[in-house]
Each structure stands twice: as C-alpha cells, then as structure tokens.
Design a protein around this motif. Sequence first.
Motif, short mmCIF file in Angstrom:
data_model
loop_
_atom_site.label_atom_id
_atom_site.label_comp_id
_atom_site.label_asym_id
_atom_site.label_seq_id
_atom_site.Cartn_x
_atom_site.Cartn_y
_atom_site.Cartn_z
N ASP A 84 57.41 21.36 61.38
CA ASP A 84 56.22 21.18 62.22
C ASP A 84 55.63 22.52 62.63
N CYS A 87 53.66 23.99 59.76
CA CYS A 87 52.36 23.33 59.61
C CYS A 87 51.35 23.89 60.62
N GLN A 88 51.78 24.14 61.84
CA GLN A 88 50.89 24.74 62.84
C GLN A 88 50.45 26.13 62.42
N GLU A 91 47.80 25.96 59.66
CA GLU A 91 46.49 25.59 60.20
C GLU A 91 45.83 26.79 60.88
N ASN A 111 45.27 20.89 53.29
CA ASN A 111 45.41 19.96 54.41
C ASN A 111 46.89 19.56 54.52
N PRO A 113 48.94 18.48 57.56
CA PRO A 113 49.35 18.08 58.90
C PRO A 113 50.84 17.78 58.94
N ALA A 114 51.44 17.97 60.09
CA ALA A 114 52.89 17.80 60.22
C ALA A 114 53.34 16.40 59.83
N SER A 115 52.54 15.40 60.15
CA SER A 115 52.95 14.02 59.84
C SER A 115 53.05 13.80 58.34
N ARG A 116 52.07 14.30 57.59
CA ARG A 116 52.10 14.13 56.13
C ARG A 116 53.18 15.01 55.50
N ASP A 226 49.52 18.97 48.07
CA ASP A 226 48.29 18.65 48.79
C ASP A 226 47.30 17.90 47.90
#
Length: 298
Positions: A84, A87-88, A91, A111, A113-116, A226
């Motif tokens: 996580d 991922c931050q 971004e 793209n 995001p942490a969830s993906r 991605d």
Amino acid sequence: MLKDLLARNWVLVIGLASAASIANGQPVAAIDAGANQANHKALFPHEFEHWKTSSAQRIEGIEKANGLRIQLLADRDGDLPYGDQICQVVEQFQLAAANVKDLGVRIDKFNMPASRFRRQLLGEESMDIAAFNAFKGTWFGTWDQIEVNHNWHAAELYQPPQSWAKDQPIVCASQYAWIGNGFGWNYLVGSADDPKQHFVIGMVYYLDSANLRSVTGEKAHVGFVDSPTRLVWITDSNVYLEESFTGTENPDQYAITAIEHRLFSDKPSVSSQAIQAIYTRDPNNRPAFRQFTWRPTQ
C-alpha cells in the motif's frame, strides 16, 4: 541514493516492460523477434543462451520473488502494508513527474491503486502473457553512460502449468531475458488450487563483467500488470514503471522510469532522484538517459 541505483541496476528492466501512454489505444502488433535477434546476434555474448536453461536459478527466483510478494501483502501493526505504501509513492511520483518538462516519455497513464495492486498480488485477477510479449525482441539503449543491449524472448506458455518447487506457486508461463550485465525471467504463476488466477513475479541475476558465467548479485521482483503494454516492477529497493510502444506509426520503443526507496528499512525513506531510460530496436538510436528530481513526502 541515485548513485546506488545506477551502480546496482544499470541494465535492470524487469522486469520485466516501460513508462508512458499507449498511442491511440492501438493493440500491440506482433514482433518478429527471431529476425531481430538474428540481425543483431553479434551484439550479444554466448552466455545469453547459456543461462536460459539454468533450472537452479529459475527455481530460486520463484521462491525469493514469491517471498517478496508475501512481504508486500503482510499486515503490519500500526502501519500500512508495504504494498500500500508503494502504491502511494507511485501516485505521488506520477503527479510530480507531470511537471518535469524534458521527460522523454510520460507516466501519467499508469494506474496502480492499492486495492487493485492487492488483488493482483493475491491472484484475484486472471491475466495472460500479452504484457510480457509486448517487450519481446532486441532493444538498445543507454543506462547512465553505458550502452545496454536487451533481448527478451517470447513468453513460453505451459499447458498444463508446471510445478517447479515444492510449496511454491505453479508456473503458467515464463519469459527469459538477457539484460546486458545479467539475465532473468518473468513468471506468470498461479495457485495450485486455481491456476486460472494469476500473479506476476520476476528475478534478475547480475554477472561478473570479466566472467559472464559467474553470478555476483540478484534482485527479486513483484509485478503489477496495468495494461497489455504497461508493467510496474517492485523490488526491495526500487520501483520501475515500464511501458512498450510497438506497432504504432512511430518507431518501436519502450521506456523505464525508476525511483529508489528504503521502505523496508528501520528508517523508511524515498529518494528524490529518479531516472528514465528509453530503448529502441536500432543499436544506432539510443535516446539520452535522463536523471531528474522530485519531492517525495515519505
């Protein structure tokens, strides 16, 4: 930290693809990797073929890269999982890179995001080998001040998937590569319970420049797909955003945009130095290696 990045990773791709946008959303065209390799055979040493079938390194690579995947996913008391956090950072890096005027290839379309990211590392998304084959064939560029030649084989699909190591993921596909001062594999692996659910890992081995049959270092990778032409590779100290541009009206190229981190250390940090290398099919066309700065918040 930039000095360390350049010294340790002057030909690192792996992972295993490159950074920028897909031109007009066009599909990746087939690449005649065999003809490419034949035309440029003199630019690659005999050891390129020697390491291709090294079962010991292939098995070890899966074990160590899967260990990194587990580490990225692990819950941590009072803090975000490492995955996580990365991922931050990515971004933040994308936002900062948008203001870099002389960047050769843009990275805004990535793209992650942490969830993906987490779903992919858990094997909850079905993937194929298109993202590997977007990079197949021979490529030529510059890393720091050194000319670098890469040769990525076409991905090999295993039907049925193969079990190479006890208590490790099964191998659905692999892709071998020579990366100038070393070699490695990308792996599409899956669970023995459901081999249709995949995740991506990779491994690079570095060689002694005076003896290309002597391994001097290694680096495990975890991959995030991605798109069919965009991959992100995470190691214990680096993040590589890689994108391939092939089959468009422009000459084929792929780009690697990289940053260094120390998120696994007792004093977590992210380097403000970043680099970008662009590779083409032509050994006489090696775009300039770029170094630039940004301001991480870590």
